[in-house]
Design a protein around this motif. Structure first.
Motif, PDB file in Angstrom:
ATOM      1  N   THR A 165      15.079  -8.814  11.255  1.00 39.10           N
ATOM      2  CA  THR A 165      13.977  -8.347  12.090  1.00 39.10           C
ATOM      3  C   THR A 165      14.438  -8.093  13.520  1.00 39.10           C
ATOM      4  O   THR A 165      14.088  -7.075  14.137  1.00 39.10           O
ATOM      5  CB  THR A 165      12.822  -9.371  12.087  1.00 39.10           C
ATOM      6  OG1 THR A 165      12.362  -9.558  10.742  1.00 39.10           O
ATOM      7  CG2 THR A 165      11.669  -8.907  12.950  1.00 39.10           C
TER       8      THR A 165
ATOM      9  N   THR B   8      10.552  -6.864   2.751  1.00 42.11           N
ATOM     10  CA  THR B   8       9.110  -6.997   2.975  1.00 42.11           C
ATOM     11  C   THR B   8       8.842  -8.013   4.084  1.00 42.11           C
ATOM     12  O   THR B   8       7.865  -7.876   4.836  1.00 42.11           O
ATOM     13  CB  THR B   8       8.370  -7.422   1.698  1.00 42.11           C
ATOM     14  OG1 THR B   8       8.927  -8.650   1.204  1.00 42.11           O
ATOM     15  CG2 THR B   8       8.468  -6.349   0.631  1.00 42.11           C
ATOM     16  N   MET B   9       9.695  -9.022   4.210  1.00 43.87           N
ATOM     17  CA  MET B   9       9.541 -10.000   5.284  1.00 43.87           C
ATOM     18  C   MET B   9       9.861  -9.374   6.642  1.00 43.87           C
ATOM     19  O   MET B   9       9.211  -9.665   7.647  1.00 43.87           O
ATOM     20  CB  MET B   9      10.433 -11.207   5.014  1.00 43.87           C
ATOM     21  CG  MET B   9      10.064 -11.957   3.748  1.00 43.87           C
ATOM     22  SD  MET B   9      11.159 -13.349   3.426  1.00 43.87           S
ATOM     23  CE  MET B   9      10.663 -13.782   1.760  1.00 43.87           C
TER      24      MET B   9
ATOM     25  N   GLN C  87       9.487  -6.175   7.205  1.00 50.62           N
ATOM     26  CA  GLN C  87       8.348  -5.281   7.398  1.00 50.62           C
ATOM     27  C   GLN C  87       7.198  -6.029   8.071  1.00 50.62           C
ATOM     28  O   GLN C  87       6.605  -5.548   9.046  1.00 50.62           O
ATOM     29  CB  GLN C  87       7.910  -4.717   6.047  1.00 50.62           C
ATOM     30  CG  GLN C  87       6.776  -3.700   6.112  1.00 50.62           C
ATOM     31  CD  GLN C  87       6.292  -3.302   4.728  1.00 50.62           C
ATOM     32  OE1 GLN C  87       6.313  -4.108   3.787  1.00 50.62           O
ATOM     33  NE2 GLN C  87       5.850  -2.066   4.587  1.00 50.62           N
ATOM     34  N   ALA C  88       6.909  -7.215   7.571  1.00 58.12           N
ATOM     35  CA  ALA C  88       5.836  -8.029   8.153  1.00 58.12           C
ATOM     36  C   ALA C  88       6.212  -8.502   9.556  1.00 58.12           C
ATOM     37  O   ALA C  88       5.362  -8.507  10.464  1.00 58.12           O
ATOM     38  CB  ALA C  88       5.541  -9.228   7.255  1.00 58.12           C
TER      39      ALA C  88
ATOM     40  N   THR D 253       2.274  -2.047   8.715  1.00 59.41           N
ATOM     41  CA  THR D 253       1.211  -2.150   7.709  1.00 59.41           C
ATOM     42  C   THR D 253       1.157  -0.912   6.827  1.00 59.41           C
ATOM     43  O   THR D 253       0.186  -0.681   6.121  1.00 59.41           O
ATOM     44  CB  THR D 253      -0.154  -2.348   8.391  1.00 59.41           C
ATOM     45  OG1 THR D 253      -0.369  -1.275   9.316  1.00 59.41           O
ATOM     46  CG2 THR D 253      -0.201  -3.686   9.128  1.00 59.41           C
TER      47      THR D 253
END
Length: 323
Positions: free
Chosen positions: A57, A93-94, A96-97, A102
């Motif tokens: 991230t 996906t983590m 992305q979050a 969204t």
């Protein structure tokens, strides 16, 4: 012709820096021994509680900032990793979050040290096919979590980190003069799986396991296969080896990098090196090297780059792109 161009790069390294001397009172090894055989001087280890997705991230945020984009501008996130936070869901996906996205879609690719090249090829194909306009391609690893700290042949080699690139669709003429990814070459051969593997897994031991490697055999295959895949990718792109401005190799071992450059007839002045400071960060090593060199202003518009890597599987491949 649609091309996937690099819009931005970014990286993140954990704060903890581990010098070679840290191993000296734990193993039968020395700083001199490690440097002479690998070219590694130090590496970064993730902090307790710091996960692969955290590193990914941070690298993605840096790449987006460099590109002048926001998470809302991204259609897809692909993370290359062999050290996921959990069995599922995916690290992507983590991330992305973590980015606050969204929309779009996210998934992981697992090809060990070659993972970023495989992810890059995947993103390029999606952009060419019109499935996405912008894709975040990330390599992120916490290999310190799967080390056997009694095995001096492996535990001194690896480090943690993450690197990312933002790929964006652009129109090209369909020639070797286009910017962006010009060609990729992907390979694997499962008969060599026992040369480099982890001795654990969900369906076998129910544990994470530890990394195991037959170093001498991996070295031999690496030198041969890396030069070969690079030449194949260059031939697909219609670019001669003497037109290459930069080799951005998987940062596993300085001796492998030197031998590969020699086979490609490239001087070391044209090779991006980060192995001394990062160690082997597996799928993160190429995007880390790209981001570091980019931040130093080493790449100029129009430069031809070749990225190549080999990892467990064995899996190996190369990508040719014009900056």
């Amino acid at each position: 012709m649609r091309r996937a161009i690099v819009r931005g790069t970014g990286h993140y390294l954990p704060e903890r820096v581990v010098e070679n001397s840290w191993f000296e009172d734990k193993l039968d090894t020395t700083d001199e021994w490690i440097r002479a055989r690998t070219g590694i001087e130090r590496r970064h280890f993730a902090a307790e509680g710091q996960r692969t997705s955290d590193l990914g991230t941070r690298a993605a945020q840096a790449a987006l900032a460099k590109a002048g984009l926001t998470p809302a501008d991204v259609d897809a996130v692909i993370v290359a990793t062999s050290t996921p936070d959990l069995t599922f869901p995916s690290v992507a996906t983590m991330v992305q979050a973590g980015l606050g996205m969204t929309r779009g879609f996210a998934y992981d690719i697992q090809a060990v040290c070659a993972g970023f090249v495989f992810a890059l090829a995947n993103a390029d194909a999606m952009i060419r096919a019109g499935l996405a306009e912008r894709v975040l391609v990330i390599g992120a690893e916490t290999f310190s979590r799967i080390m056997d700290w009694t095995d001096r042949g492996t535990c001194v080699l690896f480090g943690d980190g993450a690197g990312a690139v933002v790929l964006e669709a652009a129109e090209g003429a369909g020639t070797a003069q286009d910017r962006g990814i010009l060609a990729t070459d992907l390979n694997s051969d499962g008969q060599y799986r026992e040369l480099l593997y982890v001795d654990g897994g969900v369906a076998s031991t129910g544990t994470a396991g530890h990394l195991r490697m037959q170093g001498n055999l991996v070295f031999r295959h690496a030198v041969e296969k890396l030069a070969e895949t690079a030449h194949h990718a260059l031939a697909k792109a219609g670019i001669a080896a003497d037109q290459v401005d930069w080799l951005v190799p998987h940062q596993a071992n300085l001796r492998i990098i030197e031998a590969t450059a020699k086979r490609m007839h490239l001087p070391m002045e044209k090779v991006v090196l980060t192995v001394a400071d990062h160690g082997n960060t597996s799928a993160a090593s190429i995007p880390l090297a790209l981001s570091v060199a980019d931040s130093q202003g080493r790449f100029k518009p129009g430069d031809v780059l070749v990225a190549e890597a080999i990892g467990g599987g064995l899996a190996w491949g190369a990508a040719v792109l014009r900056w």
